[in-house]
Enzyme design. Structure first.
Site, PDB file in Angstrom:
ATOM      1  N   ASP C  16      29.346  36.388  65.435  1.00  0.00           N
ATOM      2  CA  ASP C  16      29.515  37.508  64.518  1.00  0.00           C
ATOM      3  C   ASP C  16      28.197  38.230  64.248  1.00  0.00           C
ATOM      4  O   ASP C  16      28.130  39.458  64.299  1.00  0.00           O
ATOM      5  CB  ASP C  16      30.126  37.041  63.190  1.00  0.00           C
ATOM      6  CG  ASP C  16      31.605  36.701  63.330  1.00  0.00           C
ATOM      7  OD1 ASP C  16      32.128  36.723  64.454  1.00  0.00           O
ATOM      8  OD2 ASP C  16      32.222  36.396  62.291  1.00  0.00           O
ATOM      9  N   ARG C  96      22.842  31.366  48.499  1.00  0.00           N
ATOM     10  CA  ARG C  96      22.689  32.805  48.697  1.00  0.00           C
ATOM     11  C   ARG C  96      21.430  33.396  48.071  1.00  0.00           C
ATOM     12  O   ARG C  96      20.773  34.246  48.689  1.00  0.00           O
ATOM     13  CB  ARG C  96      23.939  33.536  48.190  1.00  0.00           C
ATOM     14  CG  ARG C  96      25.238  33.107  48.888  1.00  0.00           C
ATOM     15  CD  ARG C  96      25.050  32.867  50.339  1.00  0.00           C
ATOM     16  NE  ARG C  96      26.291  32.647  51.084  1.00  0.00           N
ATOM     17  CZ  ARG C  96      26.311  32.256  52.339  1.00  0.00           C
ATOM     18  NH1 ARG C  96      25.171  31.990  52.996  1.00  0.00           N
ATOM     19  NH2 ARG C  96      27.455  32.099  52.964  1.00  0.00           N
ATOM     20  N   ASP C 125      30.145  36.307  48.793  1.00  0.00           N
ATOM     21  CA  ASP C 125      28.800  36.218  49.352  1.00  0.00           C
ATOM     22  C   ASP C 125      28.098  37.560  49.443  1.00  0.00           C
ATOM     23  O   ASP C 125      26.899  37.674  49.221  1.00  0.00           O
ATOM     24  CB  ASP C 125      28.849  35.532  50.717  1.00  0.00           C
ATOM     25  CG  ASP C 125      29.116  34.045  50.555  1.00  0.00           C
ATOM     26  OD1 ASP C 125      28.781  33.498  49.489  1.00  0.00           O
ATOM     27  OD2 ASP C 125      29.660  33.445  51.491  1.00  0.00           O
ATOM     28  N   SER C 180      37.316  29.459  58.567  1.00  0.00           N
ATOM     29  CA  SER C 180      36.021  30.070  58.310  1.00  0.00           C
ATOM     30  C   SER C 180      35.169  29.018  57.608  1.00  0.00           C
ATOM     31  O   SER C 180      35.600  28.431  56.613  1.00  0.00           O
ATOM     32  CB  SER C 180      36.239  31.297  57.419  1.00  0.00           C
ATOM     33  OG  SER C 180      35.009  31.774  56.963  1.00  0.00           O
TER      34      SER C 180
END
Lengths: 407, 407, 407, 407
Positions: C16, C96, C125, C180
């Site tokens: 990705d 994050r 996110d 995922s």
């Protein structure tokens, strides 16, 4: 009676604590150390020395604690915008932890094994004194005469004075007051007498002592420019001032303008409701001005977090938990927020009310170019609002879509 | 453009929303339903009918929502003592959910697939309108012209009017005001113009409209006796009044006494700080009086719980979440506490300030026989205080005993 | 397209983000800097270098951030006992802010004017990355390809790869997973696929990667002795370990014992509910053990204050407000409480569950002589309890006495 | 001794409360009414009748309160997800208000002027009993023998028995236990003995009574399907059950699977830390399952509000304030949220751990079409996220832009 050798007494020099000196000597057969502090109550403290000597006291402490009181107790509390039950600025509450701390310091210096105070068994002050004392010196003993003795009426007290040759100054104004009073740099309080009827208006002109009635205040407003650094006032009208000076100055100017009278029924920690009247001229101005400077310098969420923590902080102070780990935790969070609370606030005092009329700061977060109603030249993209609203509404829409009724 | 057939517009009858009528017709080629409400803004709403007709509107709603507004929105909010950021009484915020609800009701009645409003993309009102609308009708579409069109300056707007023959009443006083204003039973607000400088004193005498300056207020105080039932005002000076009448009356008397001016910088939900001035005469009196009646009727811990929940409740209302499950949860808890909030409060209004001077209630928890400074005949055993303090201090003593330093 | 010259991309080396590299180069015609971090996800990061080079990247950052992650993010968060919605240990959330910080540092070093990431427009996110980035560098531009491009299905993405000659490793195990996934030292997460049915049991044995099923775990329990200093783990079974080593060790031992599987439906900040499965072996042990050491070292009210602040703290972290003044305020309060959180906890791991079986500390507030059921030789005076109860009951008694019904 | 004519005693039928019967008769020379309740402690209550008769008691109350206990106390508390200090499910705490209520009812029926209980002066139970009693009947007198008498050791107690011919069943297993125990439908607790050393592992196999050790539990997991209505369990595996039956069933199945053992150090309301072990099989399952059903049915902000209120609610229950206005306020808010908490949860029990593996509901807010990682056909517009983030970031950006450093 437990075996007490030496006791440090919070001694005002007034009649009640003079009786306590004698009663301690007689009842516990112990040495008494007197401690008298100037915390801005507006009465001379030196006369306490002669009175104590006259009762045979050898160790006499008389301290001017005004700066410490303002700097380390009142100012940190005002950083929190602390108000108890929506109204009360905690004038009595905040003085007690300082007295407790000093009592214990003196106990340590003089080798005393106990402390004593003149607070009654019905009030909050006994709790505040004693929680502080126990937190600072867990093995200390506490003697609270009002919970022990039988001198529970003015008459029996007077008999005790007569019997023990304690001089009573019948001309003393305060003693003639029908109200129970307490004063320090932050306020003067009144309880008892007619105030025990909550419907009775506290209109007794002899009661209020620090402020004029709003009706008697000047017809012209007074403006002040108040300068903050890290949440604390450091100057007024451009003149640098120490914390205690700030408070003395604001008490004077506030009092002249009829600022700071309060008449409430509050909930005591010991469980009953109590009616009290307060004069807090400096505090009333400080509260408004601090909100004013915070309004342009604090981040929104920091401000909201402070507002949500505030009732809890105020309750801690009111209940006597200044010397506790939870107060320290909250104080650290609050103080962190105040690093940016710098700048000037302009306030207007007029016949009993304080208004903020201007605020400016090098740390201002007020962004004219974004806030403007005029063309902002792209500083803010109004289209962003759509997504903001859509996602904030999503949970509500899904619920409504599933048939939930919110009306 | 999405395929919209009919849109309900919150229509004031003023210039901006008249432009929106035209713009919606032209841009979306859809039918417009106008909705104009009297929520106590102090302007006639009927003239909106003729204006709407002149623009070809066939479905025109003109409602008097004053009682519903006061009873179902303002009064429940005041039971919570809601204040945003320590100062703001939420005058604009509380009107929006009612408008949103009525817009959706009308959309349902008229089969409209969209609503529209005249709020800008920078403010809170767009959020309040749209969150409400989405919560009540999740599939509704929302058209917010200020976020879409390019009529972003007064000049382009005027050009649009000229081009589309929208009549502009240049003599209209409100339109000449340099301030953006909003009014309802609870308040009138001012933003923009000189106010965008937070240091500038809002001394413009033409700005304030509902109150006299404190300096111009009568030299004699005004006293009111306010009667509460379940936390709501039901009578003043012995005269029973409906909710809207209560507010109109207090606005009048309060305004005459210079009550309710406020000048603040607040944090908007969309992220920027904004300066606003407000006149809230009735609300300012109601807030004080409600605290007064609660002070003798509410249990201490119920009162403290309310105080701790209040900032959250106020934030919900400010941010536009009236129609949300969390507001309902909080409201139920608050309303439960108000069952006993009955009785009378006596307030004094004088040159800008409101003071509570008396309170009485059949549900009073003020217990004279316990509270008294005089002999209480055994109602309270002072010796209980020792155990109370000892056990509350226990955790602090153990910590100190283990060597922890709390200073 | 805005005029972007250089963008720093959070680059995993996977398919990705490889597509994103190409897409950024093509769409924005700008230089791309790749940044790949080892935060304990359990995959080699060096291969990302060759891949980046192959796509013409000149500035390639590959950092080992494991210690910083554990020390400055995970450990402070665990001091707060942070759990989101009663279950989730915030494994993704906490990584994050570190990535955001590093992206901005690299943007500053390389003179980039934008950052980019591979998070979708539906998830949390994106919010966490971007709030962090904006807080640290307010003028930064953010490119979120998933919100911009039209490569919204696996098919279009594959077409894009084919067209742009991006190598696709069809044999790669992770890519074949129907879920995922996201991993770091604290956890590995799974979303999507069958999990989108909340009634479906997550029994797919191929899904879970870090832990054995409890049924497959050893039949004998494993005991660990965990040593804390100031709320952080510093040693296990007597062996000093760095923060990242602590986590790696506990992940290993925890995983072997089937510890840390979680299957929940959570509420995303962007407004929808989402089902996720998590493996958090170290975190699950750390949470229990930290509660254990706090139980003997924290003052009661400090502990309760922490518990009341926790949901708010967890929500801040979940929503992406790590780099905010309110998180800092809370952290300071929490960290203050942890100064005394020192000592050892003994835990038992057995087939999916962690139990605290012992705790000891030089800072213990557990006082055997007071706590004992045996004769305590006067350490505690049981008679104190009467006064304690009486005064705590006073408000309730007064209310009942006045006729209030609490049933 | 105050002048007490008749006292209602919470009488277990065991040795301690039998001694109290005699001691009350002797010390207060008053009539004793015994009250024995079955609240699921797992012991016969009828034998208490004969014992009471043998001591001359004329008014003997023996009640089966299991359904009332489960329905009106345990279930409402579980709607709140109440956990004290992160671990304790409040098994003892929640039984006390029911006992207090029944004691007062019996006092009213029998014209008793006092109640009495067998709780010590060191624990929480005395507080819970007495706060409840005072709240329900403010003039009641309370006799707490353990705070008054001098039978403070097992030896003096035995001497008293011998002297007063109170039969001691030396073979009784419970009495031989070195632990102080308490049991009801929700849990069984252990304190004292070796547990007074917090480092000692509670591995005594004779101590735990309701659960097998996880190691002894079946090698195959047990699955249950639990059905909720308005936040309460109404059926298990499709079979409708009354509240008490639910708890009895879950205690049985949970206990067989080693579910619900807990070993903690907790902070008592009276100020000291105390170590306790608990078995709460049904409660442990109920807590997990309730979280599970809430996860798909509760609105996010309703859930978060509950989470933030929970520690306060739990503290109220722990401290004994069930019968208080503040608990009622919170309960109303919580119960409002539970109207939509309907549906099924599937849980897996395995060797000491409970996992939620599935949840479904007619009131589910889980929206597959929005949540999906696949193409959502426009259900959610990813572009909305940009505006959402931009406005949420605005305050942070302005601050950073003005030079504030958040690192």
């Amino acid at each position: 009676m437990s075996d007490i050798k030496k006791v440090v007494l919070a001694y005002s020099g007034g009649l009640d604590t003079s009786v306590i000196v004698k009663w301690l000597q007689e009842t516990y057969n112990c040495e008494v150390v007197t401690f008298t502090a100037d915390i801005g109550q507006g009465e001379e403290v030196e006369p306490a020395r002669a009175k104590a000597k006259a009762m045979g006291i050898k160790e006499i402490y008389i301290d001017d604690l005004r700066e410490e009181f303002a700097r380390d107790f009142v100012f940190p509390m005002f950083r929190a915008n602390a108000i108890y039950e929506g109204e009360y600025l905690l004038g009595t509450s905040i003085a007690r932890p300082l007295i407790a701390k000093r009592l214990i310091e003196i106990a340590n210096e003089t080798g005393a094994d106990a402390i004593s105070h003149g607070a009654t068994g019905k009030g909050n002050d006994q709790v505040r004194f004693e929680l502080g004392a126990y937190a600072l010196k867990p093995g200390i003993q506490v003697i609270a005469p009002w919970r022990e003795w039988d001198l529970t009426s003015r008459e029996t007290l007077m008999d005790y004075c007569a019997k023990h040759e304690i001089p009573v100054d019948y001309a003393n104004a305060k003693k003639k007051s029908p109200y129970s009073m307490d004063a320090n740099l932050l306020h003067i309080s009144y309880e008892g007498g007619n105030l025990e009827d909550p419907w009775w208006e506290a209109e007794d002109p002899d009661m209020w002592r620090w402020t004029v009635a709003p009706e008697q205040a000047p017809d012209q407003p007074t403006y002040l420019e108040i300068t903050y650094e890290k949440g604390d006032i450091v100057a007024i009208n451009g003149e640098a001032m120490s914390p205690a000076t700030v408070m003395e100055y604001l008490n004077k100017v506030g009092g002249e303008n009829g600022i700071g009278r309060l008449d409430i029924v509050e909930n005591r920690y010991v469980g009953m409701k109590s009616r009290g009247c307060y004069e807090t001229p400096a505090g009333t101005i400080m509260m408004k001005a601090h909100r004013g400077i915070e309004s342009i310098t604090l981040d929104r969420e920091a401000a909201h977090l402070k507002d949500e923590l505030m009732p809890r902080y105020a309750k801690l102070v009111y209940n006597g938990y200044w010397w506790s780990p939870e107060r320290k935790m909250l104080q650290l969070a609050i103080d962190e927020s105040q690093k940016v609370v710098n700048g000037d606030v302009r306030v207007k005092l007029y016949k009993g009310s304080v208004s903020v009329v201007g605020r400016r700061s090098p740390d201002s977060l007020f962004d004219e170019k974004i806030a403007t109603f005029e063309d902002d030249a792209g500083a803010y993209d109004q289209k962003d609002a759509e997504g903001f609203i859509k996602l904030n509404a999503l949970r509500l829409r899904i619920a409504a879509d599933k048939g939930r009724d919110i009306l």
